[in-house]
Design an enzyme around this catalytic site. Structure first.
Site, mmCIF file in Angstrom:
data_model
loop_
_atom_site.group_PDB
_atom_site.id
_atom_site.type_symbol
_atom_site.label_atom_id
_atom_site.label_comp_id
_atom_site.label_asym_id
_atom_site.label_seq_id
_atom_site.Cartn_x
_atom_site.Cartn_y
_atom_site.Cartn_z
ATOM 1 N N ASP A 1 0.812 -1.228 0.000
ATOM 2 C CA ASP A 1 0.000 0.000 0.000
ATOM 3 C C ASP A 1 0.840 1.270 0.000
ATOM 4 O O ASP A 1 0.304 2.375 0.078
ATOM 5 C CB ASP A 1 -0.953 0.009 1.197
ATOM 6 C CG ASP A 1 -0.225 -0.034 2.532
ATOM 7 O OD1 ASP A 1 1.027 -0.036 2.531
ATOM 8 O OD2 ASP A 1 -0.895 -0.060 3.573
ATOM 9 N N GLU B 1 3.216 2.105 2.288
ATOM 10 C CA GLU B 1 3.804 2.473 3.591
ATOM 11 C C GLU B 1 5.265 2.025 3.651
ATOM 12 O O GLU B 1 5.641 0.992 3.094
ATOM 13 C CB GLU B 1 3.015 1.815 4.723
ATOM 14 C CG GLU B 1 1.645 2.433 4.901
ATOM 15 C CD GLU B 1 0.841 1.785 6.018
ATOM 16 O OE1 GLU B 1 1.348 0.822 6.653
ATOM 17 O OE2 GLU B 1 -0.288 2.235 6.253
ATOM 18 N N ARG C 1 12.240 26.207 8.255
ATOM 19 C CA ARG C 1 12.017 27.592 7.816
ATOM 20 C C ARG C 1 10.622 28.120 8.172
ATOM 21 O O ARG C 1 10.397 29.307 8.155
ATOM 22 C CB ARG C 1 12.297 27.725 6.309
ATOM 23 C CG ARG C 1 13.801 27.770 6.042
ATOM 24 C CD ARG C 1 14.114 27.927 4.576
ATOM 25 N NE ARG C 1 13.771 26.723 3.841
ATOM 26 C CZ ARG C 1 13.777 26.645 2.496
ATOM 27 N NH1 ARG C 1 14.093 27.685 1.777
ATOM 28 N NH2 ARG C 1 13.462 25.505 1.914
ATOM 29 N N GLN C 2 9.697 27.205 8.505
ATOM 30 C CA GLN C 2 8.405 27.666 9.058
ATOM 31 C C GLN C 2 8.623 27.738 10.565
ATOM 32 O O GLN C 2 8.199 26.870 11.335
ATOM 33 C CB GLN C 2 7.290 26.678 8.675
ATOM 34 C CG GLN C 2 5.912 27.015 9.237
ATOM 35 C CD GLN C 2 5.223 28.187 8.546
ATOM 36 O OE1 GLN C 2 5.579 28.549 7.435
ATOM 37 N NE2 GLN C 2 4.263 28.800 9.209
ATOM 38 N N HIS D 1 18.683 26.595 9.610
ATOM 39 C CA HIS D 1 18.367 27.912 9.056
ATOM 40 C C HIS D 1 18.339 28.995 10.131
ATOM 41 O O HIS D 1 18.941 30.054 9.967
ATOM 42 C CB HIS D 1 17.037 27.845 8.310
ATOM 43 C CG HIS D 1 16.673 29.128 7.660
ATOM 44 N ND1 HIS D 1 17.412 29.673 6.637
ATOM 45 C CD2 HIS D 1 15.684 30.005 7.913
ATOM 46 C CE1 HIS D 1 16.877 30.808 6.272
ATOM 47 N NE2 HIS D 1 15.828 31.040 7.033
ATOM 48 N N ASP E 1 22.285 37.999 1.444
ATOM 49 C CA ASP E 1 21.580 38.932 2.332
ATOM 50 C C ASP E 1 22.386 39.076 3.623
ATOM 51 O O ASP E 1 23.344 38.331 3.853
ATOM 52 C CB ASP E 1 20.143 38.453 2.631
ATOM 53 C CG ASP E 1 20.102 37.018 3.115
ATOM 54 O OD1 ASP E 1 20.976 36.629 3.911
ATOM 55 O OD2 ASP E 1 19.205 36.268 2.693
ATOM 56 N N LYS F 1 19.685 44.682 -1.163
ATOM 57 C CA LYS F 1 18.630 44.751 -2.179
ATOM 58 C C LYS F 1 17.937 46.109 -2.084
ATOM 59 O O LYS F 1 17.548 46.536 -1.012
ATOM 60 C CB LYS F 1 17.626 43.631 -1.922
ATOM 61 C CG LYS F 1 16.640 43.438 -3.024
ATOM 62 C CD LYS F 1 15.993 42.058 -2.995
ATOM 63 C CE LYS F 1 15.030 41.907 -1.857
ATOM 64 N NZ LYS F 1 14.303 40.647 -1.903
ATOM 65 N N ARG G 1 14.729 48.257 -3.695
ATOM 66 C CA ARG G 1 13.541 48.170 -4.551
ATOM 67 C C ARG G 1 13.452 49.438 -5.401
ATOM 68 O O ARG G 1 13.405 50.552 -4.892
ATOM 69 C CB ARG G 1 12.287 47.981 -3.695
ATOM 70 C CG ARG G 1 11.055 47.805 -4.524
ATOM 71 C CD ARG G 1 9.948 47.049 -3.811
ATOM 72 N NE ARG G 1 10.243 45.652 -3.533
ATOM 73 C CZ ARG G 1 10.252 44.674 -4.438
ATOM 74 N NH1 ARG G 1 10.007 44.933 -5.702
ATOM 75 N NH2 ARG G 1 10.517 43.442 -4.078
ATOM 76 N N ASP H 1 25.494 30.465 0.728
ATOM 77 C CA ASP H 1 24.249 30.528 1.492
ATOM 78 C C ASP H 1 24.062 29.199 2.218
ATOM 79 O O ASP H 1 24.689 28.195 1.847
ATOM 80 C CB ASP H 1 23.077 30.775 0.530
ATOM 81 C CG ASP H 1 21.921 31.519 1.197
ATOM 82 O OD1 ASP H 1 21.956 31.697 2.429
ATOM 83 O OD2 ASP H 1 20.986 31.912 0.484
HETATM 84 C C1 R5P Z 1 16.970 32.601 3.299
HETATM 85 O O1 R5P Z 1 17.047 33.287 4.314
HETATM 86 C C2 R5P Z 1 17.909 31.465 3.061
HETATM 87 O O2 R5P Z 1 19.148 31.671 3.662
HETATM 88 C C3 R5P Z 1 18.104 31.225 1.591
HETATM 89 O O3 R5P Z 1 18.638 32.422 1.008
HETATM 90 C C4 R5P Z 1 16.820 30.895 0.909
HETATM 91 O O4 R5P Z 1 16.151 29.881 1.586
HETATM 92 C C5 R5P Z 1 17.078 30.489 -0.520
HETATM 93 O O5 R5P Z 1 15.858 30.226 -1.134
HETATM 94 P P1 R5P Z 1 15.722 30.166 -2.693
HETATM 95 O O6 R5P Z 1 16.805 29.277 -3.231
HETATM 96 O O7 R5P Z 1 14.330 29.581 -2.904
HETATM 97 O O8 R5P Z 1 15.815 31.561 -3.218
#
Ligand code: R5P
Length: 282
Positions: free
Chosen positions: A34, A36, A86-87, A119, A158, A181, A183, A207
């Site tokens: 099934d 699992e 990340r949540q 994260h 960032d 960044k 805008r 990153d």
């Molecule tokens: C954000 O704060 C993380 O450090 C990464 O920059 C982010 O998760 C990257 O996400 P993506 O590849 O979807 O732009």
């Protein structure tokens, strides 16, 4: 002490066993008709390092089953990649705090845990047990040393990743900076290094995670516009959701590097040594 892993971290677990001089336990994985998940382990002994990245929902279930199969042994849980981290807030009413939910499930019946470049280290409080947090920044710096870059600039996308970039760069005495960044309009943003100029330099954007690759692809495009000679990308966790690897290469990123916290074709540096050191300090 023995090392045992889910299917998702088997290469890293074998490297960890070798680096720490422990035996690797054989595990067979399959599915019931099934769908699992099922697994069966060999002898685990009294103390075991259970290694499993929470790469997706099946990886999480496999890890829970593996920990249950090891019940009776003293378990140290190694989470090379902690998905769902990340949540880490309830951003709006009705949402789960996923990091708390996953930490609650994983910390039952274990004495300690080890994570790699989580994260936001703030989520570690949800485990309720001692958690050692490790960073691969020095390992990435050592790998990049021999890549033959000309006038290298290590760049965070960032300010949240600026310290990570500084740690990678420090290994080789290279420059580091982070992007800012701005805008310009509702549709247009510009990004440029805060202090240093990228012109005629080999730029490595570093990153913790590459997920969709959107952040790094946008950064790469803007760095080329500013005259960067070559742009590379290096991360700890190569999630590469929705074709992110191709997206980055198609955006002009020359090479994409990641670790084996998620086992990929471009996993060129390993978390095994850092984790083995962490275990020896516990
Ligand atoms: C954000 O704060 C993380 O450090 C990464 O920059 C982010 O998760 C990257 O996400 P993506 O590849 O979807 O732009």
């Amino acid at each position: 002490m023995k090392v045992i892993s889910t299917e998702y971290s088997q290469i890293l677990a074998a490297r960890l066993a070798k680096a720490s001089g422990f035996d690797l336990v054989d595990v067979r994985f399959s599915r019931f008709p099934d769908g699992e998940l099922y697994l069966k382990t060999g002898q685990t002994g009294d103390e075991v390092l259970v290694v499993g990245s929470v790469a997706d929902s099946d990886a999480l279930v496999q890890l829970i089953l593996l920990m249950d199969a090891c019940r009776g042994a003293e378990i140290t849980l190694i989470l090379p990649y902690l998905g769902y981290a990340r949540q880490d807030k309830q951003f709006s009413p009705g949402e789960p705090l996923s990091a708390r939910a996953i930490a609650g499930i994983l910390s039952g019946g274990i004495s300690r845990a080890i994570v790699v470049n989580v994260h936001d280290p703030g989520v570690l409080r949800f485990f309720g047990i001692p958690v050692q947090s490790l960073s691969l920044a020095p390992e990435i710096g050592r790998y990049l040393k021999d890549a033959g870059f000309r006038e290298p600039l290590i760049l965070a996308p960032d300010d949240g990743a600026a310290l990570f970039a500084a740690e990678v760069a420090a290994v080789n005495g290279w420059d580091s900076d982070h992007l800012e960044k701005t805008r310009i309009s509702s549709e247009e943003v510009s990004m440029s290094p805060r202090k240093l100029c990228a012109e005629s330099r080999d730029v490595v954007i570093v990153d913790d995670i590459i997920s969709t690759g959107g952040t790094l692809a946008t950064a790469a495009r803007l760095l080329y516009e500013q005259g960067a000679r070559n742009v590379y990308a290096a991360c700890v966790h190569g999630v590469f959701a929705g074709g992110a690897y191709s997206h980055l290469i198609a955006s002009g990123v020359r090479e994409v590097y990641c670790s084996d916290t998620l086992e990929r074709g471009c996993s060129v540096y390993s978390a095994a040594g850092v984790i083995a050191d962490g275990i020896s300090r516990c």
